[in-house]
Design a protein around this motif. Structure first.
Motif, mmCIF file in Angstrom:
data_model
loop_
_atom_site.group_PDB
_atom_site.id
_atom_site.type_symbol
_atom_site.label_atom_id
_atom_site.label_comp_id
_atom_site.label_asym_id
_atom_site.label_seq_id
_atom_site.Cartn_x
_atom_site.Cartn_y
_atom_site.Cartn_z
ATOM 1 N N GLY A 132 0.830 -1.207 0.000
ATOM 2 C CA GLY A 132 0.000 0.000 0.000
ATOM 3 C C GLY A 132 0.864 1.256 0.000
ATOM 4 O O GLY A 132 1.709 1.427 0.882
ATOM 5 N N PHE A 145 -1.078 7.142 2.367
ATOM 6 C CA PHE A 145 -0.300 8.051 3.216
ATOM 7 C C PHE A 145 0.549 7.297 4.253
ATOM 8 O O PHE A 145 1.701 7.657 4.484
ATOM 9 N N THR A 146 -0.031 6.259 4.853
ATOM 10 C CA THR A 146 0.755 5.536 5.870
ATOM 11 C C THR A 146 1.961 4.857 5.229
ATOM 12 O O THR A 146 3.085 4.941 5.740
ATOM 13 N N GLU A 190 4.601 7.468 4.181
ATOM 14 C CA GLU A 190 5.300 8.063 5.334
ATOM 15 C C GLU A 190 6.256 7.049 5.980
ATOM 16 O O GLU A 190 7.354 7.401 6.391
ATOM 17 N N GLU A 210 1.682 -1.189 -4.666
ATOM 18 C CA GLU A 210 0.420 -0.439 -4.649
ATOM 19 C C GLU A 210 -0.538 -0.998 -5.720
ATOM 20 O O GLU A 210 -0.143 -1.198 -6.862
ATOM 21 N N ALA A 211 -1.804 -1.183 -5.314
ATOM 22 C CA ALA A 211 -2.810 -1.727 -6.239
ATOM 23 C C ALA A 211 -3.216 -0.712 -7.305
ATOM 24 O O ALA A 211 -3.472 -1.074 -8.457
ATOM 25 N N PRO A 269 -3.123 7.571 -4.347
ATOM 26 C CA PRO A 269 -4.201 7.804 -5.312
ATOM 27 C C PRO A 269 -5.127 8.934 -4.872
ATOM 28 O O PRO A 269 -5.488 9.026 -3.697
ATOM 29 N N ILE A 278 -1.532 -6.865 -3.901
ATOM 30 C CA ILE A 278 -1.040 -8.048 -3.168
ATOM 31 C C ILE A 278 -2.249 -8.941 -2.920
ATOM 32 O O ILE A 278 -3.272 -8.473 -2.421
ATOM 33 N N CYS A 289 -2.505 -1.068 3.813
ATOM 34 C CA CYS A 289 -3.454 -0.987 2.685
ATOM 35 C C CYS A 289 -4.810 -0.422 3.086
ATOM 36 O O CYS A 289 -5.796 -0.607 2.360
ATOM 37 N N GLY A 290 -4.882 0.262 4.207
ATOM 38 C CA GLY A 290 -6.124 0.952 4.533
ATOM 39 C C GLY A 290 -6.805 0.428 5.775
ATOM 40 O O GLY A 290 -6.370 -0.559 6.388
ATOM 41 N N PRO A 313 -11.849 11.084 3.897
ATOM 42 C CA PRO A 313 -10.957 10.054 4.446
ATOM 43 C C PRO A 313 -10.893 10.168 5.971
ATOM 44 O O PRO A 313 -11.000 11.273 6.507
ATOM 45 N N PRO A 314 -10.756 9.037 6.649
ATOM 46 C CA PRO A 314 -10.669 9.103 8.115
ATOM 47 C C PRO A 314 -9.313 9.659 8.536
ATOM 48 O O PRO A 314 -8.269 9.075 8.221
ATOM 49 N N LEU A 319 -0.667 17.051 5.003
ATOM 50 C CA LEU A 319 0.802 17.026 4.947
ATOM 51 C C LEU A 319 1.278 15.601 5.182
ATOM 52 O O LEU A 319 0.777 14.927 6.086
HETATM 53 P P1 NAD Z 1 -5.293 4.462 2.477
HETATM 54 O O1 NAD Z 1 -6.612 3.867 2.221
HETATM 55 O O2 NAD Z 1 -5.151 5.920 2.417
HETATM 56 O O3 NAD Z 1 -4.195 3.815 1.505
HETATM 57 C C1 NAD Z 1 -4.116 2.422 1.306
HETATM 58 C C2 NAD Z 1 -3.448 2.154 -0.032
HETATM 59 O O4 NAD Z 1 -3.311 0.749 -0.187
HETATM 60 C C3 NAD Z 1 -4.280 2.658 -1.210
HETATM 61 O O5 NAD Z 1 -3.445 3.421 -2.055
HETATM 62 C C4 NAD Z 1 -4.791 1.383 -1.876
HETATM 63 O O6 NAD Z 1 -4.929 1.504 -3.274
HETATM 64 C C5 NAD Z 1 -3.684 0.399 -1.506
HETATM 65 N N1 NAD Z 1 -4.122 -1.004 -1.515
HETATM 66 C C6 NAD Z 1 -5.314 -1.512 -1.093
HETATM 67 N N2 NAD Z 1 -5.316 -2.857 -1.228
HETATM 68 C C7 NAD Z 1 -4.105 -3.200 -1.721
HETATM 69 C C8 NAD Z 1 -3.505 -4.433 -2.045
HETATM 70 N N3 NAD Z 1 -4.154 -5.606 -1.889
HETATM 71 N N4 NAD Z 1 -2.238 -4.437 -2.535
HETATM 72 C C9 NAD Z 1 -1.551 -3.268 -2.688
HETATM 73 N N5 NAD Z 1 -2.081 -2.058 -2.407
HETATM 74 C C10 NAD Z 1 -3.340 -2.025 -1.905
HETATM 75 O O7 NAD Z 1 -4.873 3.911 3.925
HETATM 76 P P2 NAD Z 1 -3.727 4.399 4.915
HETATM 77 O O8 NAD Z 1 -2.543 4.890 4.165
HETATM 78 O O9 NAD Z 1 -3.562 3.289 5.890
HETATM 79 O O10 NAD Z 1 -4.400 5.635 5.638
HETATM 80 C C11 NAD Z 1 -5.562 5.449 6.466
HETATM 81 C C12 NAD Z 1 -6.204 6.799 6.722
HETATM 82 O O11 NAD Z 1 -5.312 7.595 7.503
HETATM 83 C C13 NAD Z 1 -6.474 7.578 5.437
HETATM 84 O O12 NAD Z 1 -7.672 8.268 5.577
HETATM 85 C C14 NAD Z 1 -5.326 8.555 5.361
HETATM 86 O O13 NAD Z 1 -5.693 9.770 4.727
HETATM 87 C C15 NAD Z 1 -5.012 8.798 6.831
HETATM 88 N N6 NAD Z 1 -3.582 9.120 6.958
HETATM 89 C C16 NAD Z 1 -3.230 10.432 6.798
HETATM 90 C C17 NAD Z 1 -1.895 10.766 6.857
HETATM 91 C C18 NAD Z 1 -1.494 12.198 6.674
HETATM 92 O O14 NAD Z 1 -2.362 13.053 6.535
HETATM 93 N N7 NAD Z 1 -0.214 12.499 6.696
HETATM 94 C C19 NAD Z 1 -0.917 9.786 7.107
HETATM 95 C C20 NAD Z 1 -1.324 8.456 7.252
HETATM 96 C C21 NAD Z 1 -2.666 8.139 7.173
#
Ligand code: NAD
Ligand code: FAD
Length: 399
Positions: free
Chosen positions: A165, A168-169, A172, A201-202, A208, A235, A260-261, A313-314, A350
């Motif tokens: 994935g 953002f996580t 970072e 990344e999917a 995205p 994956i 991945c979320g 987004p959460p 950010l």
């Molecule tokens: P996300 O949903 O934002 O990203 C998950 C990513 O994994 C997506 O790009 C998705 O396409 C990908 N993905 C999904 N299934 C997959 C698979 N089987 N194989 C490969 N890729 C796959 O989730 P997150 O990054 O965990 O973030 C969770 C929430 O926390 C979001 O709302 C995000 O905005 C927030 N967050 C914000 C920040 C920031 O503002 N700096 C940082 C971290 C998280």
């Protein structure tokens, strides 16, 4: 008749902002406030990618609850919530024989991991979820490096790290790894180019939906520092040996971190509530449909952005603003006033790329590199300020 009982579940961004507002605004005689959390500390979720990579001590991301909650006004219960019944208005705890009863319940227990049906995720992947899980990632990675040097055959998979994935996580976290890996390589006498950092990344792009210019900047920054991106590559399985991609290709990796979320907390579905990917579509006062006194905030709430008709987004930003509004509304209700509808105001986004760089949008201004990194750090400090005032902020700002 006793005092009205407000029970807040979860001492994360949403829960602590609610409690902080209540303790500031309410007098002793107005309500009985109870906060339940499974740990005696709050962990700063937005910093967890750093201790996960080993670039920051886990202590930095840990704040004792009793140091930020006024225990004269708030009863703190350290326990794990195992369920609740919104009809009986009862909450069940792991270590209490009697349920907690409430007049108003604030559900702020944070998210669960989303697997999107991929196999083996919860069994075999590491998760950036809490302080214990990130400590384990760092120690596992270091152990793999030491194992590499202690075995004859020098298996490449031991020093291959897959981050599933590139949201953002994931971005970072891999940004932190880019800082950390050269140091680990020096420590373990491993040439840097032997170590593989793979972001899978999917979607056809990293991050995205985010601004293309900023995404390109981030990807280039990370690629120049040795990150391999595999885009449009879901994956399908995490095994004990690595990952299996759509189409059957296998990548052997001793460290797989799944980012991945997220989805809503399973306790909501278990309580019989209707959810969308585990989250509750709340009304304008942050209530679950059909329940006047059940408030759901943070990662468990779902609110549609009227600008694009898609769920927001959460984020911690959302959870914090919800907690602030909810505290005011609960106080207003106790005093016979009317609640104000919740409106989210996006201040910016950010994302860090390790210690010295970041990307982001603040207002309508795009930020790259060091200036974005400074903004990100100021934003982190703001949370400590909201939580524990200037003294907590100054303590944490030293790092
Ligand atoms: P996300 O949903 O934002 O990203 C998950 C990513 O994994 C997506 O790009 C998705 O396409 C990908 N993905 C999904 N299934 C997959 C698979 N089987 N194989 C490969 N890729 C796959 O989730 P997150 O990054 O965990 O973030 C969770 C929430 O926390 C979001 O709302 C995000 O905005 C927030 N967050 C914000 C920040 C920031 O503002 N700096 C940082 C971290 C998280
Ligand atoms: P949380 O903050 O997750 O808190 C939930 C609390 O409930 C925790 O204390 C937990 O221990 C407790 N709990 C859970 N289950 C139980 C149980 N059964 N019993 C008792 N207690 C329980 N968002 C941003 O806006 N900006 C960012 O820069 C940002 N960076 C992020 C970086 C990372 C690495 C991650 C993973 C997320 C990031 N986010 C960011 C998203 C943000 O962290 C979440 O949206 C936010 O933490 C949600 O707040 P919450 O109050 O819903 O839950």
């Amino acid at each position: 008749m006793g005092l009205p009982k407000i029970v807040v579940l979860g001492a994360g961004y949403g829960g602590l902002m609610t409690v902080s507002g209540l303790q500031k605004q309410l007098n002793h005689q107005e309500a009985e406030i109870t906060l339940v959390n499974q740990n005696p500390y709050h962990y700063v979720t937005t910093k967890l990618h750093e201790p996960a990579a080993g670039t920051l001590s886990p202590e930095y991301a840990r704040v004792p609850i009793k140091s930020v909650v006024d225990t004269n006004k708030v009863r703190f219960v350290e326990d794990r919530v195992t369920g609740f019944d919104p009809d009986k208005k009862e909450v069940y705890l792991e270590n209490a024989s009697d349920p907690l009863t409430y007049d108003d319940l604030v559900f702020a227990l944070g998210a669960n991991t989303e697997t999107f049906g991929a196999k083996g995720v919860l069994e075999n992947a590491h998760l950036i979820n809490n302080l214990n899980s990130v400590r384990m990632i760092r120690e596992h990675m270091e152990y793999m490096f030491s194992q590499y040097q202690n075995t004859e055959e020098k298996r490449d998979d031991l020093i291959t790290i897959v981050v599933g994935g590139a949201g953002f996580t994931g971005i970072e976290y891999i940004g932190e790894l880019v800082d950390r890996i050269p140091k680990l390589c020096r420590e373990f006498d491993i040439p840097r180019d032997q170590v593989r950092l793979i972001s899978i990344e999917a979607a056809p792009t990293a991050l995205p939906g985010f601004d293309k210019e900023l995404v390109d900047y981030a990807v280039q920054y990370l690629e120049e520092r040795g990150v391999e991106f595999r885009l449009s590559t879901p994956i399908e399985e995490v095994t004990t040996d690595g990952v299996v991609l759509k189409g059957g290709e296998e990548i052997k990796a001793a460290t797989v971190v799944w980012t991945c979320g997220v989805r809503g907390n399973s306790l909501l579905e278990e309580a019989g509530l209707e959810t969308m990917r585990g989250r509750i579509k709340v009304d304008e006062y942050l209530r679950a449909p059909g329940y006047e006194n059940l408030y759901v905030i943070g990662d468990n709430s779902l609110i549609i952005n009227p600008e694009n008709e898609r769920p927001y987004p959460p984020t911690a930003q959302m959870a914090t603003q919800q907690g602030e509004t909810l505290a005011k509304n609960l106080v207003a209700a106790l005093r016979g006033g009317s609640p104000a509808p919740f409106e989210f105001s996006l201040k910016g986004t950010l994302a860090s790329l390790g210690r010295g760089s970041a990307i982001g949008v603040v207002g309508n201004k795009k930020l790259f590199g060091f200036s974005a990194s400074v903004m990100k750090r100021l934003n982190d400090w703001r949370w400590f300020y909201l939580l524990g005032g200037l003294s907590l902020m100054m303590k944490k700002a030293k790092f």
